[in-house]
Design a protein around this motif. Structure first.
Motif, PDB file in Angstrom:
ATOM      1  N   ILE A 138       0.835  -1.204   0.000  1.00 15.12           N
ATOM      2  CA  ILE A 138       0.000   0.000   0.000  1.00 15.12           C
ATOM      3  C   ILE A 138       0.871   1.256   0.000  1.00 15.12           C
ATOM      4  CG2 ILE A 138      -0.307   0.389   2.493  1.00 15.12           C
ATOM      5  CD1 ILE A 138      -3.396   0.638   1.732  1.00 15.12           C
ATOM      6  N   VAL A 139       2.100   1.143   0.554  1.00 16.30           N
ATOM      7  CA  VAL A 139       3.036   2.266   0.483  1.00 16.30           C
ATOM      8  C   VAL A 139       3.714   2.305  -0.879  1.00 16.30           C
ATOM      9  CG1 VAL A 139       5.122   3.288   1.458  1.00 16.30           C
ATOM     10  CG2 VAL A 139       3.434   2.260   2.973  1.00 16.30           C
ATOM     11  N   SER A 140       4.192   1.156  -1.347  1.00 16.87           N
ATOM     12  CA  SER A 140       4.866   1.103  -2.649  1.00 16.87           C
ATOM     13  C   SER A 140       3.971   1.630  -3.759  1.00 16.87           C
ATOM     14  CB  SER A 140       5.283  -0.338  -2.972  1.00 16.87           C
ATOM     15  OG  SER A 140       6.262  -0.806  -2.084  1.00 16.87           O
ATOM     16  N   GLU A 141       2.683   1.305  -3.685  1.00  7.67           N
ATOM     17  CA  GLU A 141       1.755   1.675  -4.748  1.00  7.67           C
ATOM     18  C   GLU A 141       1.192   3.092  -4.583  1.00  7.67           C
ATOM     19  OE1 GLU A 141       0.310  -2.844  -5.933  1.00  7.67           O
ATOM     20  OE2 GLU A 141      -1.051  -1.565  -4.786  1.00  7.67           O
ATOM     21  N   THR A 242      12.431 -14.086  -4.564  1.00  4.14           N
ATOM     22  CA  THR A 242      11.974 -13.555  -3.281  1.00  4.14           C
ATOM     23  C   THR A 242      12.340 -14.490  -2.137  1.00  4.14           C
ATOM     24  OG1 THR A 242      10.121 -12.452  -4.381  1.00  4.14           O
ATOM     25  CG2 THR A 242       9.954 -12.743  -2.003  1.00  4.14           C
ATOM     26  N   ILE A 243      12.111 -15.781  -2.317  1.00  4.59           N
ATOM     27  CA  ILE A 243      12.444 -16.763  -1.281  1.00  4.59           C
ATOM     28  C   ILE A 243      13.941 -16.751  -0.989  1.00  4.59           C
ATOM     29  CG2 ILE A 243      12.559 -19.235  -0.751  1.00  4.59           C
ATOM     30  CD1 ILE A 243       9.942 -19.563  -2.340  1.00  4.59           C
ATOM     31  N   GLY A 244      14.742 -16.843  -2.036  1.00  2.00           N
ATOM     32  CA  GLY A 244      16.190 -16.887  -1.856  1.00  2.00           C
ATOM     33  C   GLY A 244      16.749 -15.617  -1.247  1.00  2.00           C
ATOM     34  N   SER A 245      16.194 -14.481  -1.642  1.00  2.00           N
ATOM     35  CA  SER A 245      16.694 -13.201  -1.144  1.00  2.00           C
ATOM     36  C   SER A 245      16.420 -13.011   0.348  1.00  2.00           C
ATOM     37  CB  SER A 245      16.055 -12.042  -1.919  1.00  2.00           C
ATOM     38  OG  SER A 245      16.395 -12.099  -3.286  1.00  2.00           O
ATOM     39  N   SER A 355       8.334  -5.747  -4.423  1.00  2.00           N
ATOM     40  CA  SER A 355       7.122  -5.219  -5.065  1.00  2.00           C
ATOM     41  C   SER A 355       7.321  -5.067  -6.571  1.00  2.00           C
ATOM     42  CB  SER A 355       6.753  -3.858  -4.461  1.00  2.00           C
ATOM     43  OG  SER A 355       6.456  -3.962  -3.098  1.00  2.00           O
ATOM     44  N   GLU A 356       8.511  -4.678  -6.965  1.00  2.00           N
ATOM     45  CA  GLU A 356       8.823  -4.433  -8.374  1.00  2.00           C
ATOM     46  C   GLU A 356       9.033  -5.711  -9.176  1.00  2.00           C
ATOM     47  OE1 GLU A 356      10.986  -0.183  -7.244  1.00  2.00           O
ATOM     48  OE2 GLU A 356      12.146  -2.039  -7.416  1.00  2.00           O
ATOM     49  N   GLN A 357       9.034  -6.861  -8.506  1.00  2.00           N
ATOM     50  CA  GLN A 357       9.223  -8.138  -9.191  1.00  2.00           C
ATOM     51  C   GLN A 357       7.934  -8.685  -9.796  1.00  2.00           C
ATOM     52  OE1 GLN A 357      12.318  -9.628  -9.535  1.00  2.00           O
ATOM     53  NE2 GLN A 357      13.167  -7.869  -8.431  1.00  2.00           N
ATOM     54  N   PHE A 358       6.771  -8.207  -9.295  1.00  5.96           N
ATOM     55  CA  PHE A 358       5.498  -8.824  -9.676  1.00  5.96           C
ATOM     56  C   PHE A 358       4.558  -7.829 -10.357  1.00  5.96           C
ATOM     57  CE2 PHE A 358       7.072 -11.137  -5.979  1.00  5.96           C
ATOM     58  CZ  PHE A 358       6.962 -12.459  -6.392  1.00  5.96           C
ATOM     59  N   PRO A 359       3.720  -8.301 -11.299  1.00  4.47           N
ATOM     60  CA  PRO A 359       2.688  -7.446 -11.904  1.00  4.47           C
ATOM     61  C   PRO A 359       1.569  -7.167 -10.901  1.00  4.47           C
ATOM     62  CG  PRO A 359       2.495  -9.693 -12.729  1.00  4.47           C
ATOM     63  CD  PRO A 359       3.759  -9.636 -11.937  1.00  4.47           C
ATOM     64  N   THR A 360       0.821  -6.111 -11.122  1.00  2.00           N
ATOM     65  CA  THR A 360      -0.170  -5.640 -10.165  1.00  2.00           C
ATOM     66  C   THR A 360      -1.225  -6.684  -9.821  1.00  2.00           C
ATOM     67  OG1 THR A 360       0.135  -3.389 -10.967  1.00  2.00           O
ATOM     68  CG2 THR A 360      -1.862  -3.824  -9.710  1.00  2.00           C
ATOM     69  N   GLY A 361      -1.693  -7.416 -10.805  1.00  4.30           N
ATOM     70  CA  GLY A 361      -2.773  -8.383 -10.588  1.00  4.30           C
ATOM     71  C   GLY A 361      -2.443  -9.497  -9.627  1.00  4.30           C
ATOM     72  N   VAL A 362      -1.146  -9.777  -9.434  1.00 11.60           N
ATOM     73  CA  VAL A 362      -0.749 -10.857  -8.522  1.00 11.60           C
ATOM     74  C   VAL A 362       0.280 -10.372  -7.510  1.00 11.60           C
ATOM     75  CG1 VAL A 362      -1.219 -12.650 -10.252  1.00 11.60           C
ATOM     76  CG2 VAL A 362       1.090 -11.692 -10.073  1.00 11.60           C
ATOM     77  N   ARG A 363       0.428  -9.078  -7.363  1.00  9.72           N
ATOM     78  CA  ARG A 363       1.522  -8.535  -6.544  1.00  9.72           C
ATOM     79  C   ARG A 363       1.374  -8.890  -5.061  1.00  9.72           C
ATOM     80  NH1 ARG A 363       1.840  -3.304  -8.362  1.00  9.72           N
ATOM     81  NH2 ARG A 363       3.296  -4.032  -9.954  1.00  9.72           N
ATOM     82  N   TYR A 364       0.189  -8.745  -4.516  1.00 11.68           N
ATOM     83  CA  TYR A 364      -0.031  -9.070  -3.105  1.00 11.68           C
ATOM     84  C   TYR A 364       0.223 -10.557  -2.877  1.00 11.68           C
ATOM     85  CZ  TYR A 364      -2.309  -8.189   1.473  1.00 11.68           C
ATOM     86  OH  TYR A 364      -2.584  -8.018   2.817  1.00 11.68           O
ATOM     87  N   LEU A 425       5.298   1.289 -11.362  1.00  5.63           N
ATOM     88  CA  LEU A 425       4.222   0.348 -11.090  1.00  5.63           C
ATOM     89  C   LEU A 425       2.939   0.792 -11.768  1.00  5.63           C
ATOM     90  CD1 LEU A 425       4.754  -0.390  -7.263  1.00  5.63           C
ATOM     91  CD2 LEU A 425       5.730  -1.566  -9.237  1.00  5.63           C
ATOM     92  N   HIS A 426       2.777   2.090 -11.985  1.00  5.90           N
ATOM     93  CA  HIS A 426       1.579   2.604 -12.634  1.00  5.90           C
ATOM     94  C   HIS A 426       1.533   2.211 -14.097  1.00  5.90           C
ATOM     95  CE1 HIS A 426      -0.049   5.151  -9.407  1.00  5.90           C
ATOM     96  NE2 HIS A 426       1.222   5.264  -9.026  1.00  5.90           N
ATOM     97  N   SER A 427       2.665   2.335 -14.812  1.00  5.70           N
ATOM     98  CA  SER A 427       2.660   1.991 -16.229  1.00  5.70           C
ATOM     99  C   SER A 427       2.419   0.507 -16.415  1.00  5.70           C
ATOM    100  CB  SER A 427       3.995   2.371 -16.872  1.00  5.70           C
ATOM    101  OG  SER A 427       5.070   1.636 -16.300  1.00  5.70           O
ATOM    102  N   GLU A 428       2.835  -0.283 -15.424  1.00  8.55           N
ATOM    103  CA  GLU A 428       2.649  -1.722 -15.526  1.00  8.55           C
ATOM    104  C   GLU A 428       1.169  -2.084 -15.526  1.00  8.55           C
ATOM    105  OE1 GLU A 428       4.722  -5.470 -13.333  1.00  8.55           O
ATOM    106  OE2 GLU A 428       3.789  -3.982 -12.059  1.00  8.55           O
ATOM    107  N   VAL A 429       0.374  -1.307 -14.795  1.00 11.62           N
ATOM    108  CA  VAL A 429      -1.063  -1.549 -14.786  1.00 11.62           C
ATOM    109  C   VAL A 429      -1.622  -1.482 -16.199  1.00 11.62           C
ATOM    110  CG1 VAL A 429      -3.287  -0.608 -14.074  1.00 11.62           C
ATOM    111  CG2 VAL A 429      -1.411  -0.698 -12.448  1.00 11.62           C
ATOM    112  N   LEU A 430      -1.108  -0.524 -16.986  1.00 14.31           N
ATOM    113  CA  LEU A 430      -1.637  -0.320 -18.333  1.00 14.31           C
ATOM    114  C   LEU A 430      -1.050  -1.278 -19.354  1.00 14.31           C
ATOM    115  CD1 LEU A 430      -1.540   3.581 -18.414  1.00 14.31           C
ATOM    116  CD2 LEU A 430      -3.494   2.116 -17.906  1.00 14.31           C
ATOM    117  N   THR A 431       0.080  -1.874 -19.058  1.00 12.00           N
ATOM    118  CA  THR A 431       0.729  -2.717 -20.064  1.00 12.00           C
ATOM    119  C   THR A 431       0.476  -4.201 -19.858  1.00 12.00           C
ATOM    120  OG1 THR A 431       2.755  -2.791 -18.736  1.00 12.00           O
ATOM    121  CG2 THR A 431       2.602  -1.078 -20.414  1.00 12.00           C
ATOM    122  N   GLU A 432      -0.157  -4.602 -18.757  1.00 12.85           N
ATOM    123  CA  GLU A 432      -0.343  -6.022 -18.490  1.00 12.85           C
ATOM    124  C   GLU A 432      -1.182  -6.698 -19.585  1.00 12.85           C
ATOM    125  OE1 GLU A 432      -0.004  -6.312 -13.637  1.00 12.85           O
ATOM    126  OE2 GLU A 432      -1.946  -6.035 -14.555  1.00 12.85           O
TER     127      GLU A 432
END
Length: 438
Positions: A138-141, A242-245, A355-364, A425-432
């Motif tokens: 919610i902060v990242s977005e 994400t797991i490894g990091s 947060s930047e690793q995942f598209p918006t639809g599955v980010r959470y 992250l905003h442009s990603e919403v439009l390009t998915e």
């Protein structure tokens, strides 16, 4: 960024930070109590280390529930929004913690006591599994692309903030009560205090607006009905990264903040205040430095800062115990503080990086599942493995080697990841779905 936007993001950051601080207070309160009193009250044995091991087993059970919480909260968070799920997670965490404060002990009800304690720990883990992903998202977005590392690092401060609060309360009680009084009833006070904190957290969190990135995704029909399926079908590589990091970050943190309480009391025969004071002061410095590491990641990149923390922690794992072995209170404090500063180099950029690793639809979902699966493999067993290694070998060298091996896994994961600093992250919403290009 305009003054209005700056005020808006500051409000979101404050609400997220206060909420995560309360949730981590609840979670770390259990960790400290497991190291200090739960072994005696709920798992009485003739061997203190064995009792502590059993207490840490219930501690680990909470981690087993975290991926389930991540799946459930992630699924609904990606479908109905971040805010509603954050409110629910706070209620579940606070309620279970308060209930722990009124639990009967083994001496009163026998085996029922550890069973009830374990069930409440499962609720804690379930709630925290959904809290972390939503809080950082919610902060990242809400934040801007150029300063996302800095803004998203603030919810991460909830971990040392909660640990600081839990340790401070325990330290005050330990200093003002006899060991007998603390063991008899004093330990219950911090758990009951959670109820007051939850009311404050809810009041603040309910005032926050929903993520604009999620709202844009809904408007553009780029959300998905099955986030769990989608994240493993299209973003499995990001989940593995994400797991490894998180391996080095998770293990090192619990060795520094939880195992230290066992080692200074059982291994070095020092009063529990020696470990509590070290964690207390170290957490205060940790709280301040996490946003600085996040800000640095906005300038030089997420991976370089994260790598510095992982490699530095591998080296420090040996120095850490050598400093503890001096039995000097000032040196012990310095050992924990430097260790937590190095941990912050991993933890600071982590929220934005993941947060930047995942598209918006599955980010959470992706953020929560990846983060919480690593918690089972790393954080859940870290104190348990550390205590078992120390008990078996009578030395901290195997514990240090354990930390080093986890740092190596994190380095490999980071080298396999792409640099994401400044991505929108905003442009990603439009390009998915190919509406426009970034």
């Amino acid at each position: 960024m305009t003054t209005q936007n700056r005020g808006s993001i500051a409000k979101v950051v404050s609400a997220s930070l206060i909420g995560t601080t309360i949730e981590w207070y609840d979670f770390f309160l259990y960790t400290s109590a497991a190291a200090l009193v739960f072994g005696k009250l709920f798992f009485p044995t003739n061997d203190p280390l064995t009792g502590t091991l059993l207490a840490f087993l219930t501690y680990a059970v909470g981690f087993l529930a975290r991926p389930i919480g991540g799946l459930v909260f992630g699924h609904f968070g990606d479908r109905v929004g971040r805010k509603k799920l954050l409110v629910l997670s706070l209620l579940l965490m606070g309620g279970s913690t308060c209930a722990m404060g009124i639990l009967p002990t083994y001496a009163t009800v026998g085996v029922v006591a550890p069973i009830l304690l374990t069930l409440l720990r499962l609720v804690q883990g379930f709630a925290l599994g959904g809290e972390w992903g939503g809080a950082v998202l919610i902060v990242s977005e809400h934040g801007d692309d150029k300063r996302r590392g800095f803004w998203a690092s603030w919810p991460q401060c909830g971990a040392p903030g909660g640990n600081l609060l839990a340790t401070a309360v325990l330290a005050i009680l330990a200093a003002t009560q006899s060991d007998e009084a603390f063991l008899s009833w004093g330990w219950r006070i911090p758990f009951l205090l959670s109820g007051v904190l939850v009311v404050i957290g809810l009041w603040i969190r309910l005032a926050v607006s929903e993520s604009p990135v999620f709202l844009a995704a809904q408007k553009n029909n780029t959300t998905t009905h099955a986030p769990v399926v989608e994240v493993f079908r299209k973003s499995w590589r990001a989940v593995l990264i994400t797991i490894g990091s998180r391996m080095a970050e998770n293990v090192s943190y619990y060795v520094i903040t939880a195992f230290i309480l066992v080692y200074v009391t059982t291994g070095l025969s020092l009063p529990k205040s020696a470990g509590l004071n070290a964690v207390l002061i170290g957490s205060a410095v940790h709280f301040v430095t996490i946003p600085l590491w996040g800000k640095l990641s906005d300038r030089v990149g997420r991976r370089p800062v994260y790598l510095f923390g992982a490699i530095g922690m591998a080296v420090w794992s040996f120095v850490f115990f050598a400093m503890l072995d001096t039995k000097n209170s000032g040196v012990i404090i310095l050992a924990a503080t430097i260790g937590l500063v190095l941990h912050g180099a991993m933890y600071g950029p982590q929220a934005a990086f993941f947060s930047e690793q995942f598209p918006t639809g599955v980010r959470y979902t992706g953020l929560s599942v990846g983060g919480q699966l690593s918690s089972i493999a790393a954080g859940a067993v870290a104190p348990l493995i550390a205590v078992a290694l120390f008990k078996e070998f009578g030395s901290t060298v195997p514990v240090s080697l354990y930390v080093v091996s986890m740092c190596a896994l994190t380095v490999i994961a980071l080298l396999a990841a792409r640099e994401t600093k400044g991505e929108s992250l905003h442009s990603e919403v439009l390009t998915e779905r190919g509406h426009v290009s970034a």
